[in-house]
Design a protein around this motif. Sequence first.
Motif, short mmCIF file in Angstrom:
data_model
loop_
_atom_site.label_atom_id
_atom_site.label_comp_id
_atom_site.label_asym_id
_atom_site.label_seq_id
_atom_site.Cartn_x
_atom_site.Cartn_y
_atom_site.Cartn_z
N SER A 49 47.96 28.10 7.00
CA SER A 49 48.09 28.20 5.54
C SER A 49 47.94 29.65 5.08
CB SER A 49 47.02 27.34 4.85
OG SER A 49 47.17 25.99 5.20
N ALA A 50 47.04 30.38 5.74
CA ALA A 50 46.84 31.79 5.41
C ALA A 50 48.13 32.57 5.68
CB ALA A 50 45.69 32.37 6.24
N MET A 51 48.79 32.29 6.80
CA MET A 51 50.06 32.97 7.10
C MET A 51 51.10 32.67 6.02
SD MET A 51 50.60 32.97 11.25
CE MET A 51 50.63 31.22 11.55
N GLN A 52 51.12 31.42 5.55
CA GLN A 52 52.09 31.07 4.50
C GLN A 52 51.82 31.84 3.21
OE1 GLN A 52 51.44 26.69 5.00
NE2 GLN A 52 53.67 26.64 5.11
N ALA A 53 50.55 31.90 2.82
CA ALA A 53 50.21 32.59 1.57
C ALA A 53 50.52 34.08 1.66
CB ALA A 53 48.72 32.37 1.25
N THR A 139 46.09 19.62 -0.21
CA THR A 139 46.41 20.55 -1.29
C THR A 139 45.96 21.98 -0.97
OG1 THR A 139 44.34 19.98 -2.39
CG2 THR A 139 46.31 18.78 -3.08
N GLU A 140 45.58 22.23 0.28
CA GLU A 140 45.09 23.55 0.66
C GLU A 140 46.09 24.67 0.34
OE1 GLU A 140 42.85 24.23 4.46
OE2 GLU A 140 44.80 25.04 5.03
N GLN A 141 47.34 24.44 0.69
CA GLN A 141 48.34 25.49 0.45
C GLN A 141 48.54 25.74 -1.04
OE1 GLN A 141 50.21 22.75 2.68
NE2 GLN A 141 51.07 24.12 4.25
N LEU A 299 56.93 25.09 -3.83
CA LEU A 299 57.67 23.83 -3.75
C LEU A 299 58.18 23.53 -2.34
CD1 LEU A 299 58.86 21.32 -5.14
CD2 LEU A 299 60.95 22.65 -5.53
N THR A 300 58.85 24.51 -1.73
CA THR A 300 59.45 24.23 -0.42
C THR A 300 58.38 24.00 0.65
OG1 THR A 300 59.73 26.62 -0.19
CG2 THR A 300 61.67 25.33 -0.79
N VAL A 301 57.23 24.64 0.49
CA VAL A 301 56.12 24.40 1.42
C VAL A 301 55.70 22.93 1.34
CG1 VAL A 301 53.69 24.92 1.87
CG2 VAL A 301 55.27 26.78 1.32
N LEU A 302 55.52 22.45 0.13
CA LEU A 302 55.04 21.08 -0.05
C LEU A 302 56.14 20.05 0.22
CD1 LEU A 302 52.79 21.58 -3.20
CD2 LEU A 302 52.10 21.52 -0.80
N LEU A 303 57.38 20.43 -0.06
CA LEU A 303 58.50 19.52 0.23
C LEU A 303 58.59 19.25 1.72
CD1 LEU A 303 61.65 20.53 -1.86
CD2 LEU A 303 60.41 18.34 -1.90
N MET A 304 58.46 20.30 2.53
CA MET A 304 58.56 20.12 3.98
C MET A 304 57.44 19.21 4.46
SD MET A 304 60.51 20.80 6.49
CE MET A 304 61.54 22.21 6.08
#
Lengths: 334, 334
Positions: A49-53, A139-141, A299-304
Amino acid sequence: MLKFNEEQQVKDIQGALELRPEVENIVDEIYDRGFDNIFYLGIGGTYASAMQAVTYINGKSNLPVYVQHAAEYYTTGNKRLTKESLVIISSVTGTTEEVVHATKMVKEVGATILGFIDTKDSLLSKICDYVISYPNPGTEQLKFFMVADRLMYKQGEFTDYTEYYKELDEHLAVGLVEAEKEADEFGRIFAEKHRHDAMHYFIGAGNQWGAVYSYAMCYWEEQSWLRSKSIHSAEFLHGTLEVIDETTPVTLFIGEDEQRPLSERVAKLLPRICGDSTFIDTKDYKVKGISEKYRGRILTVLLMHAVTQRIDAHVEKLNCHPLDIRRYYRQFEY
Amino acid sequence: MLKFNEEQQVKDIQGALELRPEVENIVDEIYDRGFDNIFYLGIGGTYASAMQAVTYINGKSNLPVYVQHAAEYYTTGNKRLTKESLVIISSVTGTTEEVVHATKMVKEVGATILGFIDTKDSLLSKICDYVISYPNPGTEQLKFFMVADRLMYKQGEFTDYTEYYKELDEHLAVGLVEAEKEADEFGRIFAEKHRHDAMHYFIGAGNQWGAVYSYAMCYWEEQSWLRSKSIHSAEFLHGTLEVIDETTPVTLFIGEDEQRPLSERVAKLLPRICGDSTFIDTKDYKVKGISEKYRGRILTVLLMHAVTQRIDAHVEKLNCHPLDIRRYYRQFEY
């Protein structure tokens, strides 16, 4: 639908979005005081999640923001994490050994620690300077991105912040459950086909790189006990491609941020060298009320995640393997 | 011994060490001029070497140094890479598409580019501000670490730099070929046992993380066409461990830097959950003339490569698979 509680899921996302005033107060206070560097610190799933943020912020902002691996911190250290730094963490139990160890050291250095700690009276809660508790690991991300968005807003790099969150507040939660319903049949077919794979390759880039990293490790390996390897789309072309042939199961996550072209390149190559590839493209999931220009953000993070959640639900049932059991993790000392 | 030319290998390492005056002149000039940030930029194998150099520096220095993935740079960007930055790259051919693309953009930003480009008249050579050409891909890490060491020396963080390099100049090259001779029988046995593995897990931490990352991808996958997965020792305990059982082939690289304890923890766990694990510990390879306190720097990086090189030589012969052929890479457009 298996393992799907529409009302609860809408409530979970809406509840996370309602943390926003609290997030804003904390971030504004920290921002106005000033900082030298920002670190999203984690291990395993929170590292992903850290990498995504951080990838998200790097594409849009000038903020000095970095990923800090918890165990690398308490061994190798990081001299650029100082008493002027902001460190952001997340934990469900509040007891993850390596994160506790790292965070104690961060505390000694004197940096400001903002934690999303789901267990209020945990060790980690006591170490943090600011704690937000909202017990919902899914909901972390969203929480990490809310902090990122507010920081960018304060930095003057997100002028339409208010419009953006108006759309999320009104449409995100329902959009995600609708996508899950839409993805369920795909999830069932995929699960039936791949639930006994000896190895499955997951590829992705941008904010989908953290997604494939955690999906392969935290979902397939840890929860479903299925072997999988994650590889960044750009790195796939520098080695891993050579072991792919007609029968190798490969799944490519395609997102909508700046790194989409890196995955599109893999999408062009795969059908020529592999007879068992699947593309999951977030573009295939329309979400009512969210503007095109905002899709590449959370959005795309949560959609996946909504899509892969459907796979997991079917794998769990078909493989007769409860996702919450562990062979080794936290079963004994090591 | 298979694929082993002692005299040539000693000459290769010695030749790289003799680049030092050139490296020092360039680094001193850049250091004295000043910079804001330092980026080791790469993709695939050079990305792995970049990770090794940056982990090395982070453990010992205050320098603002970061890994920058080439393809992530030309898509996501990095606003902290400015005209005041130093960018360090390495390339054998000087034509790696993604690195050329990224480096052109870096050039436009105006950062200073130092390249170890083995092909003198290549595209990349022309883009760099400083080029050092020494056509020997096996010395890439040594070159990266020489830059790192000189930077730390200039920074006042490596006071015994001269004594250190005196030891390397006198003992490194011979020490490495001696280690290879010592490792050959291990390499043969390992190759015979694992050359048909359906999947092999490689685990490591610290400067051995870049080593396992590149060994799994650039050697097993790309060169030997064998399936493998690399995983950081700390991350292994947060997911991947659950798919390990009696018959899973796992190899742990144990180095001698600050992250050694992370791998020792995995070494303690593995025998309890896995019946097919191998530990390669650089401590088992004594090198005459190199002080204990210097082993955790470049020595253990090169020692591990000396050992794995013996595996590869035997796999190549036993599997009747020339390591320099590729199925797809650079075979056609994609």
